[in-house]
Structure formats: structure tokens, C-alpha cells
Motif scaffolding. Structure first.
Motif, PDB file in Angstrom:
ATOM      1  N   HIS A  61      14.966   4.891   8.078  1.00 60.78           N
ATOM      2  CA  HIS A  61      14.683   3.778   7.160  1.00 60.78           C
ATOM      3  C   HIS A  61      15.907   3.602   6.267  1.00 60.78           C
ATOM      4  N   LEU A  63      17.584   1.186   4.707  1.00 65.93           N
ATOM      5  CA  LEU A  63      17.689   0.451   3.439  1.00 65.93           C
ATOM      6  C   LEU A  63      16.642   0.828   2.399  1.00 65.93           C
ATOM      7  N   PHE A  64      15.684   1.678   2.745  1.00 65.37           N
ATOM      8  CA  PHE A  64      14.600   1.973   1.811  1.00 65.37           C
ATOM      9  C   PHE A  64      15.105   2.602   0.515  1.00 65.37           C
ATOM     10  N   LEU A 142       7.435  -1.642   2.580  1.00 63.01           N
ATOM     11  CA  LEU A 142       8.634  -2.455   2.756  1.00 63.01           C
ATOM     12  C   LEU A 142       8.758  -2.868   4.215  1.00 63.01           C
ATOM     13  N   SER A 143       8.470  -1.944   5.100  1.00 66.04           N
ATOM     14  CA  SER A 143       8.496  -2.220   6.531  1.00 66.04           C
ATOM     15  C   SER A 143       7.453  -3.271   6.906  1.00 66.04           C
ATOM     16  N   SER A 176      14.085  -6.042   8.803  1.00 69.62           N
ATOM     17  CA  SER A 176      12.899  -5.239   9.088  1.00 69.62           C
ATOM     18  C   SER A 176      13.275  -3.972   9.842  1.00 69.62           C
ATOM     19  N   CYS A 179      14.977  -1.457   7.576  1.00 68.70           N
ATOM     20  CA  CYS A 179      14.065  -0.800   6.636  1.00 68.70           C
ATOM     21  C   CYS A 179      13.180   0.225   7.318  1.00 68.70           C
ATOM     22  N   HIS A 180      12.934   0.084   8.591  1.00 72.84           N
ATOM     23  CA  HIS A 180      12.260   1.142   9.346  1.00 72.84           C
ATOM     24  C   HIS A 180      12.493   0.900  10.829  1.00 72.84           C
TER      25      HIS A 180
END
Length: 191
Positions: A61, A63-64, A142-143, A176, A179-180
């Protein structure tokens, strides 16, 4: 649809999203629900873990953590003092509500009636799995928000193919997946 009925629809959806958002935020886990992972995210976001910057971009992930740090700093800048875990829980609550809102707009744009669209976001928003992820300090909301935005962008592109809508599909898919990584599987099923 008349202006009055449109205002009633917007007010109803807004009231539902406000109530469910309050529920997500007020009843968040407060124990960093995933235990070990929640503590790690909290330490990275607060910058309190030794060498936290080495874990800034996680392979699964990517950008988390940077987004979590940005949200945590925005909270602190606004005067709200929350530790990293609570900041992620609040961010997830907001993202859960945003995902429901995006889904509602996408369903309405696809031609689904207002009652069916409202029912869909109600049942999704009130489901245990969605509620649980929207009230904990994990990476999933977030995902979910970004994969929902991707699916709505695909619907928009299929209904009105234009270069800009194709660009939105690509951008939503890219964010997307960043982010995951599991979103690669969910997105490829649509394409």
C-alpha cells in the motif's frame, strides 16, 4: 425530476451520510483494531518509530502512509490533536462516507432510481464489514474509496466515452493500485 424532489433527495442522502459518518467516527475502535498493524501505522504517521521514513512507502500500500501523514498534519494544523492511530480512524471514517457518496452518484448516473441507490448505500454502509473497516486504523478504506471511484469512472466512460473520462479511468485505477495492490485484481475484473 423536479427541483423540489432533487432537493429532497440531496437532503436525504446528505442526512444519511452525516449520520453514518458520525457513527463511524464516534464509535471507532480506539484500540487500533488490527493490533500490530494499527500500531505500526500510528508510529509511522506520527514519526515516532525509529527510522520511520524507511517504512514510508510500503510495497503493498504504497501511498497509504504518505496520505496518512498528510491527514495527520492537516488535523494538527487545524488545531485538532489526535495521535496517528486516531487520525487514521478519522480519515477512514471520512473515506467510508466519501466512498458511499461516490457510489450513490455513480449508481444515479448509471440510471438507478434514487430509492434503489439510497438502499444500496444504506445496506453497504450499515453492513458490519464496511462499518468495521471504516472505524479502524487500517489501510482498507482508502483502497475502497479509490476502487469505488475507479468503478464510477468506468461507468462514466462507458456512458459517455471521451478522452477526459478515459484519463479519469486511468488516474483512478493508478491511484487505487498505489493505495493497495489488491486493487489490481478488482480493477482488472472490470477491464
Amino acid at each position: 425530476m423536479t427541483t423540489r424532489s432533487r432537493l429532497i433527495e440531496v437532503a436525504t442522502v446528505g442526512a444519511f451520510l452525516s449520520v453514518i459518518g458520525f457513527h463511524y467516527a464516534a464509535f471507532s475502535d480506539r484500540t487500533y483494531s488490527a493490533g500490530f498493524d494499527g500500531l505500526i501505522f500510528s508510529a509511522i504517521i506520527e514519526g515516532s518509530e525509529p527510522d520511520w521514513n524507511k517504512n514510508l512507502f510500503h510495497a503493498h500500500h504504497f501511498l497509504f502512509n504518505p496520505i496518512g501523514i498528510g491527514f495527520h498534519r492537516a488535523l494538527r494544523f487545524s488545531g485538532a490533536h489526535a495521535d496517528g492511530g486516531h487520525a487514521v480512524e478519522l480519515m477512514n471514517a471520512l473515506l467510508g462516507v466519501a466512498a458511499l457518496g461516490v457510489l450513490y452518484v455513480g449508481l444515479r448516473r448509471a440510471g438507478t432510481g434514487s430509492f434503489a441507490s439510497l438502499s444500496a448505500i444504506f445496506f453497504l454502509g450499515a453492513s458490519y464489514a464496511f462499518w468495521r473497516r471504516a472505524s479502524e486504523s487500517q489501510v482498507y478504506m482508502l483502497s475502497v474509496f479509490l476502487i469505488t471511484a475507479f468503478h464510477v469512472a468506468v461507468l462514466e466512460h462507458l456512458s459517455r466515452p471521451r478522452a477526459i473520462s478515459y484519463g479519469l479511468v486511468i488516474a483512478a485505477w493508478l491511484f487505487s493500485v498505489l493505495c493497495h495492490q489488491t486493487n489490481i485484481l478488482l480493477a482488472s475484473a472490470v477491464c
